[in-house]
Structure formats: C-alpha cells, structure tokens
Design an enzyme around this catalytic site. Structure first.
Site: not given
Ligand code: PGA
Length: 244
Positions: A9-11, A89, A165, A91, A224, A159, A203
C-alpha cells in the site's frame, strides 16, 4: 487453498518515476508462487497496465458514477487495470469518517465490478489496553464484510492501528490470537470462510516478516512503508515465498 498474498500500500507516495520499483519487483518475482499486489496512488494505476503483478486501488466510492467530486468508482479502477481495492483502511476510517456500513457498501461496489476487496480492520491502542480487541474485531467484521463475501472476492487485513507506521509490532501470540479469532468468525459465517485470506499489516519489514508468516492463519501481509522500495518489499515477498 488460495495463494498467499503480499500486498503493498503506497498510500499518498509515489510519482511516475517510482514505477520502476514495480518493474523491478515484477522481474525479480516473475515465477512467484505467491500473489503480489501493489496499490499505488490512483493516478499511477493506468501506467501499470502490462505488469505481471496485481494492481489495486486504495479506496473506491460505493456508487458506480455520479456527483461525487474527487471520488473514484470501483468500475473506474477496474477499467484501468486494477484487480483489487483496499477498503476501510484505518487512515480512511479516521481521516474520512468511514463507518463499517460505508466500508461494507464500498466492498459491495468492488464485488459488483469484479474487484477483490482487501477489507481492513483493527483495534486502536486504547481498545487494546482496555482489553476489547476481539469485540472490536467482531463488530468490524460483522459490519464491514458483506454477506456475499467469498474467497475470490475478499481478503481480510488485520491491522492494529497502533502498529501502522510506528515500528511497533504486536507479539506473535497477539497476532496468532486475533488471526485465529478472525478465522473462526469467517468459518462460522461464510461457506468459504476457511479459504478467505487473512493478512497481517502494521510495521511489517524484511526482518520481522519470516516470524510473522510462521503464525497460523497469517496468509500474507499488507505493507505500507516497506513496500515503497523494491529491495525492501522483495525481502518480504521472499519471506512469504519461503513460508510454509
Ligand atoms: P506500515 O503500513 O507497513 O507502514 O506500518 C501498513 C498499512 O497501513 O497498511
């Protein structure tokens, strides 16, 4: 059993110059026995056409089309070559107020256009410390995963929000407990529950991936930061390829 899945997931990271990372991964893992998915920012998806890796979106709208400025439909993602889409997600749940009901509606939209939904769930640090992790997972599973979920159209990503992160990773026992719990709920509710893939995310790095992939009911990872560079993600993919 379905193949294991290494999902990146490159965000909101990555420009066209970074597409070489995807090419490098595709070359290095051309004969992989695991599925490899990259979810770049939406503007890059069309440029990924022709790659041997799976490509996915990071979100979609629940509607097929309409007056939703700035949003992208599942059909649009499929039209430019995506086969997967990440939904719910943490976020998005935090930054865009996405509820379980919204996540379920988006997942249905993904199914309707033939995309596989990677439905994300996980507890916050407060919920973990309050001892409510499994009940939070139950609520999210019940509310976010549509009744029509099956092995070909749904991947669950566990997650823990506090692990995303942060460099903090749950213990292997904690991962095992939640994954076994999710598996039991999937088996109880869906005829294909035993075959639906459950990813761990938060992570994951090359150094911790081999241990995490040894945990029962961990069928891959949603990654990520460590998916942005081919060298880093390749280590994780290799760990998954080598896992039993
Ligand atoms: P991270 O992100 O690997 O950078 O912790 C995981 C995710 O948000 O999917």
């Amino acid at each position: 059993m379905p193949r294991k899945l290494a999902a990146g997931n490159w965000k909101m990271n990555g420009l066209r110059a970074n597409l070489t990372e995807i090419e490098t991964l595709a070359e290095r893992h051309a004969d992989s026995q695991v599925d490899i998915l990259i979810c770049p920012p939406a503007p890059l998806i069309a440029s990924c056409q022709g790659t041997l890796l799976e490509i996915g979106g990071q979100d979609c709208h629940a509607a097929v089309s309409g007056a939703h400025t700035g949003d992208i439909s599942a059909q649009m993602l499929a039209d430019v070559g995506a086969t997967y889409v990440i939904i719910g997600h943490s976020e998005r749940r935090a930054d865009h107020g996405e509820t379980d009901a919204i996540v379920a509606a988006k997942s249905e939209a993904a199914y309707a256009t033939g995309l596989t939904a990677v439905i994300c769930l996980g507890e916050t640090l407060e919920e973990r410390e309050a001892g409510t992790t499994l009940s939070v997972i139950d609520t999210q599973l019940a509310g976010s995963v549509p009744d029509t979920a099956a092995a070909h159209n749904t991947v669950i990503a566990y997650e823990p929000v506090w692990a995303i992160g942060t460099g903090k990773v749950p213990t292997l026992d904690q991962i095992a407990e939640v994954h076994a719990h999710i598996r039991s709920r999937l088996v109880a509710r869906f005829s294909e529950g035993a075959k639906m893939r459950i990813l761990y995310g938060g992570s994951v790095k090359g150094s911790n991936a081999p241990d995490i992939f040894g945990v029962p009911h961990v069928d891959g990872a949603l990654v990520g930061g460590a998916s942005l560079k081919a060298d880093d993600f390749s280590e994780i993919i290799t760990a998954l390829e080598n896992s039993k």
